[in-house]
Design a protein around this motif. Structure first.
Motif, PDB file in Angstrom:
ATOM      1  N   ASN A 132      18.013  33.216  86.216  1.00 19.62           N
ATOM      2  CA  ASN A 132      17.989  31.783  85.945  1.00 19.62           C
ATOM      3  C   ASN A 132      19.294  31.139  86.403  1.00 19.62           C
ATOM      4  N   ARG A 133      19.238  29.870  86.661  1.00 21.41           N
ATOM      5  CA  ARG A 133      20.382  29.144  87.181  1.00 21.41           C
ATOM      6  C   ARG A 133      20.536  27.843  86.403  1.00 21.41           C
ATOM      7  N   LYS A 134      21.758  27.515  86.057  1.00 21.36           N
ATOM      8  CA  LYS A 134      22.020  26.296  85.307  1.00 21.36           C
ATOM      9  C   LYS A 134      21.990  25.099  86.259  1.00 21.36           C
ATOM     10  N   THR A 135      20.843  24.395  86.283  1.00 14.51           N
ATOM     11  CA  THR A 135      20.720  23.248  87.193  1.00 14.51           C
ATOM     12  C   THR A 135      20.004  22.067  86.557  1.00 14.51           C
ATOM     13  N   LYS A 136      19.559  22.185  85.288  1.00 14.28           N
ATOM     14  CA  LYS A 136      18.719  21.134  84.707  1.00 14.28           C
ATOM     15  C   LYS A 136      19.390  19.771  84.660  1.00 14.28           C
ATOM     16  N   GLU A 137      20.672  19.726  84.314  1.00 17.20           N
ATOM     17  CA  GLU A 137      21.340  18.428  84.219  1.00 17.20           C
ATOM     18  C   GLU A 137      21.904  17.985  85.559  1.00 17.20           C
ATOM     19  N   SER A 169      24.409  18.896  89.064  1.00 13.92           N
ATOM     20  CA  SER A 169      25.762  19.430  89.225  1.00 13.92           C
ATOM     21  C   SER A 169      26.829  18.509  88.633  1.00 13.92           C
ATOM     22  N   HIS A 187      27.221  15.678  85.565  1.00 14.25           N
ATOM     23  CA  HIS A 187      26.697  14.883  84.455  1.00 14.25           C
ATOM     24  C   HIS A 187      27.518  13.607  84.358  1.00 14.25           C
ATOM     25  N   ARG A 202      30.466  13.622  81.857  1.00 12.30           N
ATOM     26  CA  ARG A 202      31.422  14.731  81.888  1.00 12.30           C
ATOM     27  C   ARG A 202      32.860  14.245  82.045  1.00 12.30           C
ATOM     28  N   LYS A 209      32.076  36.043  74.532  1.00  6.07           N
ATOM     29  CA  LYS A 209      30.784  36.441  73.976  1.00  6.07           C
ATOM     30  C   LYS A 209      30.970  37.445  72.845  1.00  6.07           C
TER      31      LYS A 209
END
Length: 191
Positions: A102-107, A109, A111, A114, A142
């Protein structure tokens, strides 16, 4: 080995005279028939199984599936197909599926809020420092298991004397997990 050089020479001449092109073992059309040729509905059945768990942008040609090869093979066998788990990757490739992370792209590159967020933090930090108040930066990592567990790193130890660690990475109920973090005082330049 017990094989005469003349026998090897005769074998090589036989191979050259056989008509096989170099690197091929069988004549064209030899070997087992592909699964899709022996079971005409196999790809359609596989497509129906993976459709509900298909991920990816429908407007792009690259798709991926969230079910394991073993689960897909079991589902196809339940539909009457004779297919092994090892055949599933080739079948998925024929349907243009690929392994994906998976790749973080929903919002997107960038916002819109930000920069405003960091500007506010920067103004507050400068105001507190000007007033002589401490400003700290907290960095967390983590969660980590506590105990003798295998990790990806390595260190130098005497030969044939590795650290002994647990076989399984089950959480030790008494020790639990740790959340490593660091605190840094920006004004004092100390952590």
């Amino acid at each position: 080995m017990g094989i005469a050089r003349s026998t090897i020479g005769r074998g090589l001449k036989d191979l050259e005279a056989s008509g096989f092109s170099q690197g091929k073992v069988r004549r064209a059309g030899g070997g087992r028939r592909s699964l899709t040729r022996t079971a005409a509905t196999l790809l359609d059945d596989l497509r129906r199984i993976i459709e509900p768990s298909t991920l990816g942008d429908p407007m792009r040609p690259l798709l991926w599936v969230s079910k394991s090869h073993a689960k897909l093979a079991v589902a196809l066998c339940a539909m009457g197909h004779q297919v092994a788990e090892s055949s599933i990757p080739k079948l998925l490739e024929q349907l243009h599926y690929r392994r994906q992370v998976n790749r973080k792209t929903k919002e997107g590159s960038h916002h819109p809020d930000r920069d405003a967020q960091f500007e506010l933090i920067n103004q507050q930090a400068m105001a507190f420092q000007a007033a002589g108040q401490p400003v700290i930066s907290v960095d967390t990592k983590k969660r980590e298991l506590i105990g003798d567990y295998k990790n990806a790193g390595s260190d130098y130890r005497p030969e044939a004397c590795p650290d002994k660690v647990n076989v399984h990475d089950f959480v030790d109920k008494e020790l639990g997990k740790a959340i490593p973090y660091g605190v840094y005082d920006i004004g004092a330049n100390a952590g």
